[in-house]
Scaffold this motif. Sequence first.
Motif, PDB file in Angstrom:
ATOM      1  N   LYS A  47       0.822  -1.209   0.000  1.00 55.26           N
ATOM      2  CA  LYS A  47       0.000   0.000   0.000  1.00 55.26           C
ATOM      3  C   LYS A  47       0.857   1.261   0.000  1.00 55.26           C
ATOM      4  N   ARG A  48       0.273   2.315  -0.518  1.00 56.33           N
ATOM      5  CA  ARG A  48       0.964   3.626  -0.490  1.00 56.33           C
ATOM      6  C   ARG A  48       0.839   4.268   0.884  1.00 56.33           C
ATOM      7  N   ARG A  49      -0.353   4.164   1.466  1.00 53.14           N
ATOM      8  CA  ARG A  49      -0.583   4.780   2.778  1.00 53.14           C
ATOM      9  C   ARG A  49      -0.218   3.807   3.887  1.00 53.14           C
ATOM     10  N   ILE A  50       0.280   4.336   4.985  1.00 52.03           N
ATOM     11  CA  ILE A  50       0.635   3.510   6.144  1.00 52.03           C
ATOM     12  C   ILE A  50      -0.551   3.563   7.104  1.00 52.03           C
ATOM     13  N   SER A  51      -1.203   2.416   7.284  1.00 52.17           N
ATOM     14  CA  SER A  51      -2.367   2.369   8.173  1.00 52.17           C
ATOM     15  C   SER A  51      -2.399   1.049   8.922  1.00 52.17           C
ATOM     16  N   PRO A  53      -3.762  -2.379   9.858  1.00 52.79           N
ATOM     17  CA  PRO A  53      -4.564  -3.387   9.144  1.00 52.79           C
ATOM     18  C   PRO A  53      -5.881  -3.714   9.855  1.00 52.79           C
ATOM     19  N   GLU A  54      -5.975  -3.386  11.137  1.00 63.10           N
ATOM     20  CA  GLU A  54      -7.170  -3.719  11.891  1.00 63.10           C
ATOM     21  C   GLU A  54      -8.170  -2.563  11.954  1.00 63.10           C
ATOM     22  N   CYS A  55      -7.727  -1.389  12.428  1.00 63.00           N
ATOM     23  CA  CYS A  55      -8.663  -0.267  12.598  1.00 63.00           C
ATOM     24  C   CYS A  55      -8.558   0.779  11.486  1.00 63.00           C
ATOM     25  N   ARG A  56      -7.592   0.634  10.605  1.00 66.94           N
ATOM     26  CA  ARG A  56      -7.371   1.524   9.448  1.00 66.94           C
ATOM     27  C   ARG A  56      -6.891   2.937   9.833  1.00 66.94           C
ATOM     28  N   ALA A  57      -6.460   3.116  11.075  1.00 66.19           N
ATOM     29  CA  ALA A  57      -5.895   4.413  11.476  1.00 66.19           C
ATOM     30  C   ALA A  57      -4.644   4.666  10.643  1.00 66.19           C
ATOM     31  N   GLU A  58      -4.503   5.894  10.126  1.00 66.14           N
ATOM     32  CA  GLU A  58      -3.357   6.220   9.270  1.00 66.14           C
ATOM     33  C   GLU A  58      -2.247   6.867  10.097  1.00 66.14           C
ATOM     34  N   PHE A  59      -1.009   6.591   9.681  1.00 70.40           N
ATOM     35  CA  PHE A  59       0.166   7.108  10.379  1.00 70.40           C
ATOM     36  C   PHE A  59       1.046   7.854   9.385  1.00 70.40           C
ATOM     37  N   SER A  60       1.766   8.844   9.894  1.00 73.94           N
ATOM     38  CA  SER A  60       2.637   9.625   9.018  1.00 73.94           C
ATOM     39  C   SER A  60       3.950   8.900   8.719  1.00 73.94           C
ATOM     40  N   LYS A  61       4.397   8.056   9.639  1.00 73.95           N
ATOM     41  CA  LYS A  61       5.633   7.306   9.396  1.00 73.95           C
ATOM     42  C   LYS A  61       5.516   5.889   9.954  1.00 73.95           C
ATOM     43  N   ARG A  62       6.432   5.052   9.496  1.00 71.94           N
ATOM     44  CA  ARG A  62       6.445   3.661   9.952  1.00 71.94           C
ATOM     45  C   ARG A  62       7.109   3.607  11.321  1.00 71.94           C
ATOM     46  N   ASN A  63       6.307   3.487  12.343  1.00 70.74           N
ATOM     47  CA  ASN A  63       6.815   3.474  13.703  1.00 70.74           C
ATOM     48  C   ASN A  63       6.422   2.153  14.354  1.00 70.74           C
TER      49      ASN A  63
END
Length: 173
Positions: A47-51, A53-63
Amino acid sequence: MSSRQQDQSLIEEAICSICLDFFTDPVILECGHNFCRSCVTRCWAKKRRISCPECRAEFSKRNLKANRALARLAEKVRILNLNLKEKERKLHCEEHHEELKLFCETDKKLICLICRDAREHREHRFMPIKEAVGIYKDQLKTSLDSLTEKKSAARETELKQKQQISGVRGRSP
């Protein structure tokens, strides 16, 4: 809640919702959900967006933060699960906690060696479980074959009756 239900509930807590297996190198996301590091990394690679997989909350970086407590818990639950499976494989007498090794033909139930010598089973007939399984398996197969034949005959009769009904309806004015 029974002990078995508690064990199952604990086991479910140690399972990754992506791979449906026990956590391996678990990580926690900013939203609080946990996944195996490799599982969430694979999801994000597609995926392009980082979210989440369970609640679909989006994040600005891979943390990805390692969840060491969950890793220890998952390992303990994995061992518990193996022990439960081993315990389930061998059936035990509720009264004597001995392994069930005999089949009482008279009472049609599994018993332990101590139960065999008890007053309630005196003069009963016994056989090893494997032998009983073979005999009853053959009986079940014979019964199943007979029922399958009867079911087939019933379906055939039903089909003929439906055809007759259709014929009668077709002749009506």
